[in-house]
Design a protein around this motif. Sequence first.
Motif, PDB file in Angstrom:
ATOM      1  N   ASP A 148    -115.053  72.178  -9.468  1.00 39.82           N
ATOM      2  CA  ASP A 148    -114.713  73.659  -9.171  1.00 39.82           C
ATOM      3  C   ASP A 148    -114.851  73.905  -7.489  1.00 39.82           C
ATOM      4  O   ASP A 148    -114.123  74.759  -6.878  1.00 39.82           O
ATOM      5  N   GLU A 191    -118.288  80.268  -9.007  1.00 38.81           N
ATOM      6  CA  GLU A 191    -117.781  79.226  -8.233  1.00 38.81           C
ATOM      7  C   GLU A 191    -117.377  79.666  -6.952  1.00 38.81           C
ATOM      8  O   GLU A 191    -117.624  79.084  -5.816  1.00 38.81           O
ATOM      9  N   SER A 237    -111.141  80.583  -8.824  1.00 40.43           N
ATOM     10  CA  SER A 237    -111.783  79.340  -8.930  1.00 40.43           C
ATOM     11  C   SER A 237    -110.508  78.386  -8.666  1.00 40.43           C
ATOM     12  O   SER A 237    -109.338  78.699  -8.473  1.00 40.43           O
TER      13      SER A 237
END
Length: 198
Positions: free
Chosen positions: A136, A11, A128
């Motif tokens: 995300d 992410e 994240s």
Amino acid sequence: MIFKNKGEWSELYVAFKFLAEGKMDNADENGLKTGDSLEVTKIFREDITYIRNTRTNLVEIYQHGRMVKGMSFGIFGRMSMLLFTYLRMGRNRPEIQELLLQNPKNKQGYPIPEVEEFMGGILMTTVSQSAAHKADIEFEIKDVHTGSKNRVAYSIKSNYKGSPPTLINASEATNFVYRLPNMNDAMMETINSINTST
């Protein structure tokens, strides 16, 4: 020290890559690039906004609506490449083996100290998004054809995870409706009378 798994580090990789390059490639139904792309102009993380200024080639970092810092696109490019390298290596980096031994409860996660240090410099406190966010990554894109800007959010699915990514994180709130052609009342009654977990 932050211990995260490959999916969570992915992410952050996507955020760095978007800030460095400023584009999201379009793909067809097979995941192949079409040659078209959308321009990424901003990334939103908690109370921080990262704005790509193409006139100065800087990512301007805003906190609570006030610019606090500017960093070059190139720095984000180098960090995305470094993070990608470490994603591929996973937990096999010799430098982190001792840290893993000191944290035996961490079965999948691992630290990337160089990235964690960089995160502090760009006021990013988490790898994240928090669980409160369904996506995300949240960012603003500009359509190069129309000039329109839209705020969008996506879930990141990484091929570098230990297990294949799922398309949907199912829960009791997940609700699908199926259309079954050729279904008749007798078949429906048989199916609806099933009363086992399997």
